[in-house]
Design a protein around this motif. Structure first.
Motif, PDB file in Angstrom:
ATOM      1  N   ALA A   1       0.855  -1.193   0.000  1.00  0.00           N
ATOM      2  CA  ALA A   1       0.000   0.000   0.000  1.00  0.00           C
ATOM      3  C   ALA A   1       0.887   1.239   0.000  1.00  0.00           C
ATOM      4  N   ILE A   2       0.461   2.258  -0.743  1.00  0.00           N
ATOM      5  CA  ILE A   2       1.158   3.542  -0.758  1.00  0.00           C
ATOM      6  C   ILE A   2       0.174   4.603  -0.283  1.00  0.00           C
ATOM      7  N   ILE A   3       0.519   5.264   0.803  1.00  0.00           N
ATOM      8  CA  ILE A   3      -0.341   6.291   1.394  1.00  0.00           C
ATOM      9  C   ILE A   3       0.172   7.653   0.957  1.00  0.00           C
ATOM     10  N   VAL A   4      -0.690   8.424   0.306  1.00  0.00           N
ATOM     11  CA  VAL A   4      -0.282   9.680  -0.328  1.00  0.00           C
ATOM     12  C   VAL A   4      -0.842  10.869   0.448  1.00  0.00           C
ATOM     13  N   SER A   5       0.057  11.708   0.946  1.00  0.00           N
ATOM     14  CA  SER A   5      -0.320  12.959   1.613  1.00  0.00           C
ATOM     15  C   SER A   5       0.186  14.131   0.783  1.00  0.00           C
ATOM     16  N   THR A   6      -0.051  15.345   1.257  1.00  0.00           N
ATOM     17  CA  THR A   6       0.253  16.521   0.422  1.00  0.00           C
ATOM     18  C   THR A   6       1.363  17.382   1.003  1.00  0.00           C
ATOM     19  N   GLY A   7       2.419  16.751   1.485  1.00  0.00           N
ATOM     20  CA  GLY A   7       3.580  17.506   1.919  1.00  0.00           C
ATOM     21  C   GLY A   7       4.326  18.070   0.720  1.00  0.00           C
ATOM     22  N   PRO A   8       5.285  18.976   0.946  1.00  0.00           N
ATOM     23  CA  PRO A   8       6.030  19.608  -0.159  1.00  0.00           C
ATOM     24  C   PRO A   8       6.751  18.628  -1.076  1.00  0.00           C
ATOM     25  N   SER A   9       7.093  17.445  -0.565  1.00  0.00           N
ATOM     26  CA  SER A   9       7.859  16.494  -1.383  1.00  0.00           C
ATOM     27  C   SER A   9       6.991  15.736  -2.380  1.00  0.00           C
ATOM     28  N   LEU A  10       5.669  15.861  -2.292  1.00  0.00           N
ATOM     29  CA  LEU A  10       4.810  15.041  -3.137  1.00  0.00           C
ATOM     30  C   LEU A  10       5.070  15.266  -4.619  1.00  0.00           C
ATOM     31  N   SER A  11       5.257  16.517  -5.026  1.00  0.00           N
ATOM     32  CA  SER A  11       5.454  16.810  -6.447  1.00  0.00           C
ATOM     33  C   SER A  11       6.668  16.079  -7.017  1.00  0.00           C
ATOM     34  N   LYS A  12       7.705  15.902  -6.216  1.00  0.00           N
ATOM     35  CA  LYS A  12       8.899  15.200  -6.670  1.00  0.00           C
ATOM     36  C   LYS A  12       8.664  13.701  -6.796  1.00  0.00           C
TER      37      LYS A  12
ATOM     38  N   TYR B   1     -15.098   1.335  12.468  1.00  0.00           N
ATOM     39  CA  TYR B   1     -14.455   2.510  13.047  1.00  0.00           C
ATOM     40  C   TYR B   1     -13.093   2.727  12.401  1.00  0.00           C
ATOM     41  N   LEU B   2     -12.820   3.954  12.028  1.00  0.00           N
ATOM     42  CA  LEU B   2     -11.505   4.384  11.568  1.00  0.00           C
ATOM     43  C   LEU B   2     -11.283   5.793  12.106  1.00  0.00           C
ATOM     44  N   GLY B   3     -10.046   6.240  12.072  1.00  0.00           N
ATOM     45  CA  GLY B   3      -9.775   7.619  12.468  1.00  0.00           C
ATOM     46  C   GLY B   3      -9.423   7.788  13.917  1.00  0.00           C
ATOM     47  N   ALA B   4      -8.755   6.786  14.509  1.00  0.00           N
ATOM     48  CA  ALA B   4      -8.328   6.924  15.899  1.00  0.00           C
ATOM     49  C   ALA B   4      -7.186   7.916  16.028  1.00  0.00           C
ATOM     50  N   GLY B   5      -6.414   8.090  14.951  1.00  0.00           N
ATOM     51  CA  GLY B   5      -5.271   9.005  14.977  1.00  0.00           C
ATOM     52  C   GLY B   5      -5.685  10.441  14.711  1.00  0.00           C
ATOM     53  N   HIS B   6      -4.682  11.302  14.532  1.00  0.00           N
ATOM     54  CA  HIS B   6      -4.946  12.740  14.424  1.00  0.00           C
ATOM     55  C   HIS B   6      -4.817  13.274  13.007  1.00  0.00           C
ATOM     56  N   SER B   7      -4.637  12.404  12.023  1.00  0.00           N
ATOM     57  CA  SER B   7      -4.540  12.896  10.649  1.00  0.00           C
ATOM     58  C   SER B   7      -5.186  11.894   9.719  1.00  0.00           C
ATOM     59  N   VAL B   8      -5.495  12.370   8.506  1.00  0.00           N
ATOM     60  CA  VAL B   8      -6.113  11.491   7.523  1.00  0.00           C
ATOM     61  C   VAL B   8      -5.121  10.413   7.077  1.00  0.00           C
ATOM     62  N   ALA B   9      -3.817  10.684   7.156  1.00  0.00           N
ATOM     63  CA  ALA B   9      -2.820   9.664   6.842  1.00  0.00           C
ATOM     64  C   ALA B   9      -2.863   8.526   7.857  1.00  0.00           C
ATOM     65  N   ASN B  10      -3.113   8.870   9.135  1.00  0.00           N
ATOM     66  CA  ASN B  10      -3.299   7.827  10.149  1.00  0.00           C
ATOM     67  C   ASN B  10      -4.494   6.952   9.805  1.00  0.00           C
ATOM     68  N   MET B  11      -5.549   7.587   9.338  1.00  0.00           N
ATOM     69  CA  MET B  11      -6.766   6.858   8.969  1.00  0.00           C
ATOM     70  C   MET B  11      -6.467   5.879   7.833  1.00  0.00           C
ATOM     71  N   ALA B  12      -5.723   6.345   6.840  1.00  0.00           N
ATOM     72  CA  ALA B  12      -5.348   5.480   5.724  1.00  0.00           C
ATOM     73  C   ALA B  12      -4.482   4.316   6.194  1.00  0.00           C
ATOM     74  N   TYR B  13      -3.583   4.608   7.112  1.00  0.00           N
ATOM     75  CA  TYR B  13      -2.720   3.552   7.643  1.00  0.00           C
ATOM     76  C   TYR B  13      -3.545   2.500   8.391  1.00  0.00           C
TER      77      TYR B  13
ATOM     78  N   LEU C   1      -6.319  -4.369   6.321  1.00  0.00           N
ATOM     79  CA  LEU C   1      -6.378  -5.213   5.131  1.00  0.00           C
ATOM     80  C   LEU C   1      -5.128  -6.074   4.977  1.00  0.00           C
ATOM     81  N   ARG C   2      -4.225  -5.974   5.943  1.00  0.00           N
ATOM     82  CA  ARG C   2      -3.017  -6.789   6.027  1.00  0.00           C
ATOM     83  C   ARG C   2      -2.077  -6.608   4.831  1.00  0.00           C
ATOM     84  N   HIS C   3      -1.896  -5.362   4.415  1.00  0.00           N
ATOM     85  CA  HIS C   3      -0.827  -5.092   3.454  1.00  0.00           C
ATOM     86  C   HIS C   3       0.506  -5.357   4.144  1.00  0.00           C
ATOM     87  N   GLU C   4       1.393  -6.060   3.488  1.00  0.00           N
ATOM     88  CA  GLU C   4       2.683  -6.398   4.093  1.00  0.00           C
ATOM     89  C   GLU C   4       3.657  -5.225   4.052  1.00  0.00           C
ATOM     90  N   ASN C   5       3.560  -4.409   3.020  1.00  0.00           N
ATOM     91  CA  ASN C   5       4.434  -3.240   2.873  1.00  0.00           C
ATOM     92  C   ASN C   5       3.570  -1.990   2.811  1.00  0.00           C
TER      93      ASN C   5
END
Length: 377
Positions: free
Chosen positions: A234-245, A346-358, A364-368
């Motif tokens: 799984a690849i979790i995509v957020s919108t930090g400055p490095s995303l464009s690269k 239930y999802l969203g125990a963490g403080h960001s949407v990236a936590n929710m994705a994780y 779903l038991r993604h190994e990576n």
């Protein structure tokens, strides 16, 4: 030096402790002699300085008994530093309104002496009396302690009581350290439930608005069963400055992993023709919903939008306007849990949407699991 003697009371107490704190039970069993403390004629003596732990125990007990009866008789949870001879705690445990008494003690020998004299086994087994040997303390124990519902719901009545002046004299730094750790854990417990009553009211309102749509848009537990272990990475995509690269590399490997993206990353991926498998929305603010106020035509086909039930009503409005497939789950908050709709998940125990994705990627038991664009991680 006085030698250790075993008796029935001590054995019962140790068996009870073994059930809740095996290391402490083992250490107490291994004591072969006492070198720092002794009990003589019902007096507790600190041997290195030939000092009484209680100058006058009868007067001390009477004073403390009256103090706690007058001021704390209805408190469900009480925190103490120092076990002492245990008599005061034994008295307090008679009051059934005290659901938990938590005691921090730095001296193994004081554990031993008190547990030789007083049968505390039932209260220890029932965890009405929770004993901590401070040399064994770790952060996980504090977290576990505050996970008890009756402790978690009694935080506003927190007081840290010191057994007697002997402890204040000899363990001042230790007392302050533990007190601060308890305060930090209490602050964390408050903050994880939210620090703005208005914010909570908005969330409850949004949950009630979104409830009919949650019931009509799929059962989360069934979804988990269907997608379980289907994809290795799984690849979790957020919108930090490095995303464009990272977009060119993401595009190259997009078909080799589940692409899970934050709501804010969704328009960026659409612009670069990188189709995510899942898009997540966590926040209850109305401006967050604007990430879905667009029309990407056929690009949205096959994407599942997963929203928490606290999101603004415009989020589902925009999704339905363009026939996007979505599912609503609850954040693990008290009001949502009280509805009893556990099968909707239930999802969203963490403080960001990236936590929710994780959380979903792990469920779903993604190994990576790979994060990109998460520059503040």
């Amino acid at each position: 030096m006085p030698h250790v003697l075993l008796n029935k009371t001590f054995a019962q107490n140790l068996n009870a402790i073994f059930g809740v704190d095996q290391p402490l039970s083992v250490m107490l069993r291994q004591i072969s002699k006492l070198v720092k403390f002794k009990s003589e004629n019902k007096k507790l003596i600190f041997l290195p300085e030939n000092e009484l732990v209680y100058e006058n125990f009868e007067a001390h007990f009477k004073e403390k008994k009256e103090y706690f009866d007058q001021n704390f008789a209805k408190h469900p949870v009480m925190f103490f530093y120092g076990l002492g001879n245990g008599v005061l705690l034994k008295y307090l445990l008679k009051n059934k309104k005290h659901k938990r008494i938590i005691v921090f003690e730095s001296e193994l020998e004081l554990f031993y002496l008190a547990l030789q004299e007083l049968d505390l086994s039932k209260d220890i087994e029932q965890e009405r009396l929770i004993l901590f040997y401070t040399s064994n303390l770790n952060p996980a124990q504090f977290q576990t302690l505050f996970a008890y519902p009756d402790i978690e719901t009694s935080l506003k009545t927190y007081n840290f009581h010191v057994q007697c002046e002997f402890y204040e004299k000899h363990y001042k730094n230790e007392i302050e350290k533990i007190h601060q750790e308890l305060i930090e854990q209490i602050k964390f417990n408050f903050l994880k439930r939210g620090n703005d009553p208005l914010d909570s009211i908005i969330g409850i309102k949004n949950i009630l608005i979104n409830l009919p749509k949650m019931l009509r848009h799929g059962i989360f537990k069934a979804f988990l069963k269907q997608r379980f272990k289907q994809v290795k990475s799984a690849i979790i995509v957020s919108t930090g400055p490095s995303l464009s690269k990272q977009l060119p590399l993401l595009k190259k490997y997009a078909n080799k992993a589940s692409i899970m993206c934050a709501d804010s990353a969704y328009p960026i991926l659409a612009k670069n023709d990188i189709k995510p498998d899942f898009v997540f929305m966590l926040e209850r603010t109305d401006f967050t919903a604007e990430f879905f106020n667009n029309d990407f035509k056929d690009f949205d086909e096959g994407i599942l939008f997963i929203l928490t039930s606290v999101v603004d009503k415009n989020a589902t409005k925009y999704l339905e306007k363009n026939n996007r497939n979505y599912m609503i789950v609850s954040r693990p908050l008290l009001f949502a849990a009280s509805l009893g709709l556990d099968e909707f998940g239930y999802l969203g125990a963490g403080h960001s949407v990236a936590n929710m994705a994780y959380e979903l990627a792990a469920a779903l038991r993604h190994e990576n699991i790979i994060f990109i664009g998460q520059d503040l991680a």
